[in-house]
Design an enzyme around this catalytic site. Structure first.
Site, mmCIF file in Angstrom:
data_model
loop_
_atom_site.group_PDB
_atom_site.id
_atom_site.type_symbol
_atom_site.label_atom_id
_atom_site.label_comp_id
_atom_site.label_asym_id
_atom_site.label_seq_id
_atom_site.Cartn_x
_atom_site.Cartn_y
_atom_site.Cartn_z
ATOM 1 N N LYS A 46 68.466 -15.315 13.705
ATOM 2 C CA LYS A 46 67.080 -15.077 13.267
ATOM 3 C C LYS A 46 66.429 -16.399 12.871
ATOM 4 O O LYS A 46 65.273 -16.656 13.208
ATOM 5 C CB LYS A 46 67.066 -14.085 12.097
ATOM 6 C CG LYS A 46 67.363 -12.656 12.559
ATOM 7 C CD LYS A 46 67.690 -11.696 11.428
ATOM 8 C CE LYS A 46 68.123 -10.345 12.025
ATOM 9 N NZ LYS A 46 68.655 -9.411 11.029
ATOM 10 N N GLN A 90 69.568 -9.061 4.511
ATOM 11 C CA GLN A 90 70.490 -8.642 5.579
ATOM 12 C C GLN A 90 71.409 -7.530 5.056
ATOM 13 O O GLN A 90 72.081 -7.696 4.044
ATOM 14 C CB GLN A 90 71.317 -9.853 6.056
ATOM 15 C CG GLN A 90 72.223 -9.561 7.226
ATOM 16 C CD GLN A 90 71.456 -9.217 8.510
ATOM 17 O OE1 GLN A 90 70.464 -9.852 8.843
ATOM 18 N NE2 GLN A 90 71.916 -8.203 9.234
ATOM 19 N N ASP A 113 61.233 -6.240 7.684
ATOM 20 C CA ASP A 113 62.241 -5.365 8.280
ATOM 21 C C ASP A 113 61.767 -3.911 8.273
ATOM 22 O O ASP A 113 62.368 -3.055 8.929
ATOM 23 C CB ASP A 113 63.551 -5.490 7.467
ATOM 24 C CG ASP A 113 64.760 -5.729 8.346
ATOM 25 O OD1 ASP A 113 64.575 -5.863 9.569
ATOM 26 O OD2 ASP A 113 65.873 -5.768 7.807
#
Ligand code: NAP
Length: 280
Positions: A46, A90, A113
């Site tokens: 990422k 994450q 996200d």
């Protein structure tokens, strides 16, 4: 359907946009807790792609035994920092850390996200907000490859809040107009159900679950599942047999994974716009 190619196109077009507005620094911050190997790889990728897109990226790493307070204060700091536009925590977090309490600290504008309850609520209510990157990436793949969704029958295998549930909402919402069935581990005769579908999205995490007998001729098959086997990474779809029948299919790897990153970066630029830090 080549996710790597589309992801590269997305990254190149974001870079162009960011370079054209030269005063604006768009910043994605990631928080990684613990030493889960796949998570370390995902986060590294990422960052690499964020930098290729001309974004600034920040990384906060905490030890496997970090306390709830330490994780929350790291996220709170990024939430309060005006130079950070997107925050990605994450997942999974180590056992013992309350994920919901951590996600609750991310303001909806910075929730690139799309996993917090406020972003999910916005998606359900049809309000402007961030949509989870993996199902959004699937929609982008279908769109860019000209796969018609309106009036088509779709089956989504898997009902997680990360993939399956938002996927159902996206496929079924106005403008997309698919008729969607949500399948899960209690679904009876999954193969027969899938054979009636024009589009199958497999997000179960079960290697080789979808075989040729699940697929009607010319159907579209999108593989989200990731299983690590002795032979390497494989998806939920038995690619070799299914490609003989399907009209369009994603590879694994090289399909939905790169699209997830492409959409994360699109969400990050959208976040900077929502926060007034980037020209509209
Ligand atoms: P999850 O939370 O474990 O959910 C899996 C879902 O699949 C559950 O709803 C489960 O049903 C269902 N399921 C499991 N076995 C099944 C079977 N044999 N038949 C029908 N349904 C079955 O997983 P997730 O977070 O949604 O992730 C799903 C997969 O996608 C994983 O392999 C993950 O690694 C991968 N993934 C890929 C990407 C990407 O970028 N490509 C991104 C995120 C996740 P129940 O609800 O009944 O248990």
């Amino acid at each position: 359907m080549d996710g790597n190619r589309l992801r590269d196109e997305i990254v190149a077009s974001l870079r162009q946009e960011i370079e054209a507005a030269s005063q604006a620094a768009v910043c994605l911050a990631t928080v990684l807790v613990g030493n889960d190997k796949p998570s370390q790889i995902y986060v590294r990728n990422k960052h690499r792609k964020a930098q290729e897109a001309g974004m600034v990226s920040r990384h906060v790493e905490l030890a496997q035994n970090a306390t709830q307070t330490e994780v929350q204060s790291a996220v709170r700091e990024l939430a309060d920092d005006d130079s950070v536009h997107g925050i990605l925590v994450q997942l999974p977090l180590p056992a013992g850390v309350d994920v919901e309490a951590v996600l609750d600290l991310i303001p909806p504008e910075k929730d690139v996200d799309g996993l917090t309850e406020r972003s999910m609520g916005r998606l359900l209510r049809g309000r402007v907000g961030h949509v989870p990157c993996t199902p959004l990436g699937v929609m982008e793949l279908l769109n860019r490859y000209g796969i018609e969704t309106s009036g088509r029958r779709a089956v989504v295998i898997g009902r997680s809040t990360l993939v399956g549930l938002p996927q159902v909402l996206l496929l079924g919402r106005k403008g997309c107009d698919a008729t969607v069935t949500l399948a899960h581990s209690r679904t009876k005769d999954l193969a027969a159900l899938c054979r009636k579908a024009d589009i199958i999205i497999a997000a179960a995490g079960m290697a080789g679950l979808v075989t040729a007998d699940f697929v009607s001729p010319q159907a579209t098959v999108v593989d989200v599942g990731i299983s690590r086997t002795a032979a390497g990474i494989v998806g939920d779809v038995d690619f070799d047999s299914v490609q003989e029948v399907a009209g369009a299919i994603t590879p694994m790897p090289g399909g939905t994974g790169p699209m997830t990153i492409g959409c994360l970066l699109k969400n990050t630029l959208a976040a900077a716009r929502m926060l007034g830090a980037f020209p509209r």
